[in-house]
Motif scaffolding. Structure first.
Motif, mmCIF file in Angstrom:
data_model
loop_
_atom_site.group_PDB
_atom_site.id
_atom_site.type_symbol
_atom_site.label_atom_id
_atom_site.label_comp_id
_atom_site.label_asym_id
_atom_site.label_seq_id
_atom_site.Cartn_x
_atom_site.Cartn_y
_atom_site.Cartn_z
ATOM 1 N N HIS A 346 0.819 -1.219 0.000
ATOM 2 C CA HIS A 346 0.000 0.000 0.000
ATOM 3 C C HIS A 346 0.851 1.266 0.000
ATOM 4 N N GLU A 347 1.865 1.297 0.892
ATOM 5 C CA GLU A 347 2.626 2.514 1.088
ATOM 6 C C GLU A 347 3.601 2.807 -0.043
ATOM 7 N N LEU A 348 4.039 1.802 -0.784
ATOM 8 C CA LEU A 348 4.971 2.033 -1.880
ATOM 9 C C LEU A 348 4.276 2.094 -3.230
ATOM 10 N N ARG A 349 3.338 1.178 -3.430
ATOM 11 C CA ARG A 349 2.677 1.157 -4.715
ATOM 12 C C ARG A 349 1.838 2.423 -4.936
ATOM 13 N N THR A 350 1.168 2.865 -3.889
ATOM 14 C CA THR A 350 0.305 4.039 -4.051
ATOM 15 C C THR A 350 1.090 5.283 -4.460
ATOM 16 N N PRO A 351 2.207 5.616 -3.776
ATOM 17 C CA PRO A 351 2.969 6.798 -4.235
ATOM 18 C C PRO A 351 3.527 6.625 -5.636
ATOM 19 N N LEU A 352 4.012 5.393 -5.930
ATOM 20 C CA LEU A 352 4.574 5.174 -7.260
ATOM 21 C C LEU A 352 3.505 5.281 -8.344
ATOM 22 N N THR A 353 2.320 4.797 -8.033
ATOM 23 C CA THR A 353 1.221 4.941 -8.989
ATOM 24 C C THR A 353 0.903 6.418 -9.233
ATOM 25 N N ASN A 354 0.912 7.167 -8.142
ATOM 26 C CA ASN A 354 0.665 8.615 -8.283
ATOM 27 C C ASN A 354 1.777 9.273 -9.072
ATOM 28 N N MET A 355 3.026 8.842 -8.814
ATOM 29 C CA MET A 355 4.155 9.402 -9.552
ATOM 30 C C MET A 355 4.029 9.091 -11.035
ATOM 31 N N LYS A 356 3.652 7.851 -11.352
ATOM 32 C CA LYS A 356 3.494 7.473 -12.758
ATOM 33 C C LYS A 356 2.410 8.307 -13.424
ATOM 34 N N MET A 357 1.342 8.473 -12.708
ATOM 35 C CA MET A 357 0.248 9.274 -13.254
ATOM 36 C C MET A 357 0.700 10.725 -13.449
ATOM 37 N N ALA A 358 1.460 11.268 -12.474
ATOM 38 C CA ALA A 358 1.937 12.651 -12.589
ATOM 39 C C ALA A 358 2.881 12.796 -13.771
ATOM 40 N N ILE A 359 3.740 11.757 -13.986
ATOM 41 C CA ILE A 359 4.669 11.805 -15.113
ATOM 42 C C ILE A 359 3.892 11.821 -16.425
ATOM 43 N N GLN A 360 2.882 10.992 -16.518
ATOM 44 C CA GLN A 360 2.068 10.969 -17.730
ATOM 45 C C GLN A 360 1.371 12.326 -17.952
ATOM 46 N N MET A 361 0.824 12.916 -16.868
ATOM 47 C CA MET A 361 0.161 14.221 -16.993
ATOM 48 C C MET A 361 1.179 15.294 -17.373
ATOM 49 N N LEU A 362 2.424 15.169 -16.825
ATOM 50 C CA LEU A 362 3.469 16.114 -17.205
ATOM 51 C C LEU A 362 3.770 16.008 -18.685
ATOM 52 N N GLY A 363 3.807 14.822 -19.221
ATOM 53 C CA GLY A 363 4.057 14.640 -20.648
ATOM 54 C C GLY A 363 2.957 15.255 -21.475
ATOM 55 N N ILE A 364 1.705 15.097 -21.056
ATOM 56 C CA ILE A 364 0.580 15.684 -21.800
ATOM 57 C C ILE A 364 0.675 17.209 -21.775
ATOM 58 N N ALA A 365 0.985 17.765 -20.580
ATOM 59 C CA ALA A 365 1.069 19.225 -20.461
ATOM 60 C C ALA A 365 2.203 19.776 -21.320
ATOM 61 N N LEU A 366 3.359 19.118 -21.273
ATOM 62 C CA LEU A 366 4.482 19.565 -22.081
ATOM 63 C C LEU A 366 4.182 19.447 -23.572
ATOM 64 N N ASN A 367 3.450 18.442 -23.926
ATOM 65 C CA ASN A 367 3.113 18.258 -25.338
ATOM 66 C C ASN A 367 2.183 19.373 -25.807
ATOM 67 N N GLN A 368 1.258 19.745 -24.934
ATOM 68 C CA GLN A 368 0.333 20.818 -25.298
ATOM 69 C C GLN A 368 1.053 22.154 -25.420
ATOM 70 N N GLU A 369 2.035 22.381 -24.601
ATOM 71 C CA GLU A 369 2.719 23.663 -24.613
ATOM 72 C C GLU A 369 3.888 23.698 -25.595
ATOM 73 N N GLN A 370 4.596 22.576 -25.726
ATOM 74 C CA GLN A 370 5.854 22.602 -26.476
ATOM 75 C C GLN A 370 5.946 21.501 -27.534
ATOM 76 N N ASN A 371 4.826 20.842 -27.866
ATOM 77 C CA ASN A 371 4.875 19.698 -28.811
ATOM 78 C C ASN A 371 5.933 18.678 -28.350
ATOM 79 N N PHE A 372 5.804 18.275 -27.069
ATOM 80 C CA PHE A 372 6.807 17.432 -26.404
ATOM 81 C C PHE A 372 6.926 16.058 -27.059
ATOM 82 N N MET A 373 5.852 15.514 -27.584
ATOM 83 C CA MET A 373 5.905 14.198 -28.213
ATOM 84 C C MET A 373 6.792 14.194 -29.457
#
Length: 576
Positions: A346-373
């Protein structure tokens, strides 16, 4: 011959003798006609028949009969006796009877005769036992019965009125030999048997004892006497109880008395004092003895020192208590470990899942602003720093998630026996779907060519599809990670009765033979065979081996000729 007629027995060597008692011959002579009635021919004939009968009885009586003079010269012997000794009557007459006995016994026999002749009263000699020296005879031992015949018995039929005319009769010895060879041989055999028993008993490495019909102990072997340091006389009877520990004496006596009255076998353990004063634990086993006709004759028993065994039993009890305490402690630790794993999950998987989700959202945001893909699609050398940092962050997050997932899965497989979730699958369609799923997940990282090879007409397969999919995905991930770009990876399935065989083969890389025995160890990675610097948890192949065993199968790896092949054999006989 009338009842009033008198007759005499006298020595005569004339041919007309009626009964010969070689060398003295006896003859029935009628008295002078003036004094006796004339014997009729019929009366003499009857007397002759009677004498012949007695003669036959004497010759054939089943014993050896001698008449001897006082010097031991044989005067007469019956025919049966002579034959038993291996001689004829004629060969024995006028010979010394001493020659028939062994040299060592002749002096004894002479002394016996001397005692007999010096006796003033009639005396019957019995229980003389001598050895014969007759080569042709089967008789070796005889019992001698001898009796001195005084003059009055020799002359008991001589008329006193004629005593002056007849010479005085010399004393004779009547001697009878009884064959006791079988008896002596039995005695010798018994004596030899007893001697053999005592020899074996005294050389036996265990303590032996014997008791008689009275229940008293009458024999202890040397091992017992050496152990206790006491003499045979001290131990006999109930003396052996003196060496038994005072707390065990009553117990021993009760066990022995109970078995003795029941004529049964017994076993008992007690403490016996050794010669140095130390009490040692003894295992005593007693067995009743019987003669061939079933008569009870006592007990025989053996004792062994079991002190070390008793000490081991005590130590084992303490050890078992200690082991039980350790097991309880381990069970407590396992509970703590399960609680820890649950917490980790619970204590490790949950933060890592959140981190993975944040990384994915960061990629989407960067792509929208800077064509990151578009930036991420460039070759690695041409990417911006932000793109490279983003890739490292995403890859390491995936690596941590896989590490924790694999570790927790391995722990569950080690500590639980979760039943298989079995399903019937069509191999070709199912395997194609797994390969396509792997391609979709690794579209950007996998640059190798995947080739699927499935044998035709494979039967339906009953298995846990989730576990099998996890195995193949891990093997494909491992093959892609350690294969050069554009290399070919083959996934095959074929029937190897009674198993279904899966293989994952990648080209362009070999595993050193020295590393193959450790390939399935936890956290083990080949240090020198990762030219592309691919990260890994070191748990993937260990998890594959555990899952394969969980499915009831086996896995093997071969590497050579620029190829590496993982082969999995799974049984077809699983039931839903």
């Amino acid at each position: 011959m009338s009842l009033n007629q008198q007759s005499i027995w006298h020595e005569n060597r004339q041919p007309q003798d009626i009964l010969s008692t070689t060398p003295a011959r006896l003859e029935l002579v009628p008295e002078r006609p003036c004094d006796l009635h004339i014997c009729t021919a019929e009366t003499l004939h009857c007397l002759q028949q009677e004498l012949n009968l007695y003669r036959r009885l004497y010759e054939n009586i089943p014993s050896v009969y001698f008449s001897l003079d006082t010097t031991g010269i044989i005067l007469s012997v019956n025919k049966f006796g002579a034959n038993c000794l291996g001689y004829t009557v004629e060969e024995l007459l006028d010979q010394s009877v001493f020659n028939l006995f062994t040299q060592s016994d002749r002096q004894k026999l002479f002394q016996a005769f001397k005692t007999l002749l010096n006796s003033t009263t009639d005396r019957e000699i019995t229980n003389w036992e001598f050895r014969l020296n007759c080569p042709a005879s089967k008789i070796f031992w005889v019992k001698v019965v001898a009796r001195l015949l005084p003059e009055e018995e020799i002359n008991y039929l001589i008329d006193e009125s004629l005593s002056d005319e007849c010479p005085p009769k010399k004393p004779q010895i009547l001697m009878v030999l009884e064959d006791i060879t079988a008896h002596k041989q039995a005695e010798d055999a018994l004596r030899e048997s007893e001697q053999r028993f005592h020899t074996m008993a005294n050389t036996a490495p265990v303590m032996l004892w014997m008791a008689g019909v009275d229940g008293l102990f009458n024999f202890f072997n040397q091992s017992w006497l050496k152990f206790t340091g006491r003499t045979m006389e001290q131990q006999q009877g109930l003396g052996w109880l003196e060496g038994v520990h005072p707390q065990d004496q009553e117990f021993c006596q009760e066990i022995y008395d109970s078995a003795f009255h029941a004529r049964g076998k017994f076993e008992m353990e007690y403490r016996l004092m050794r010669h140095d004063g130390e009490y040692r634990w003894i295992l005593d086993t007693g067995v009743p003895r019987f003669t061939p006709d079933g008569k009870f004759v006592g007990y025989i028993g053996c004792c062994i020192d079991i002190t070390e065994r008793k000490l081991a039993e005590v130590a084992l009890k303490h050890s078992q208590a200690s082991v039980q305490a350790q097991l309880e402690e381990m069970e407590g630790l396992n509970r703590l470990k399960d609680e820890f794993l649950s917490t980790v999950s619970h204590e490790l998987r949950t933060p890592l899942t959140n981190m993975k989700m944040a990384i994915q959202m960061l990629g989407i945001a960067l792509n929208q602003e800077q064509n990151f893909m578009i930036e991420m699609a460039k070759p690695q050398a041409q990417r911006s720093k932000a793109a490279r940092y983003y890739e490292i962050l995403d890859n390491e997050c995936d690596r941590e998630i896989n590490l924790i997932s694999n570790f927790l899965d391995l722990q569950r497989l080690d500590t639980t026996t979760k039943p298989l979730v079995l399903e019937t699958i069509q191999i070709q369609q199912w395997l194609w779907r797994v390969v396509e799923l792997f391609k979709a997940r690794n579209r950007n990282s996998s640059q190798q060519k995947l080739r699927l090879s499935v044998a035709a007409n494979l039967p339906t397969f009953v298995c846990d599809p989730f576990s099998l999919e996890r195995i193949l995905i891990e093997l494909l991930t491992n093959a892609c990670k350690f294969s050069p770009p554009d290399a070919e990876i083959t996934i095959s399935a074929q029937l190897k009765t009674p198993n279904l065989q899966f293989q994952v083969i990648n080209s362009g890389v070999e595993i050193p033979s020295s590393e193959l025995p450790r390939i399935f160890d936890k956290f083990y990675r080949i240090p020198s065979n990762d030219p592309w610097k691919q990260g890994g948890t070191g748990l993937g192949l260990a998890l594959v081996q555990k899952l394969t065993k969980y499915l009831g199968g086996t896995i093997e790896v071969e590497s050579g000729s620029n190829l590496t092949c993982f082969t999995i054999q799974l049984p077809l006989n699983h039931e839903v």
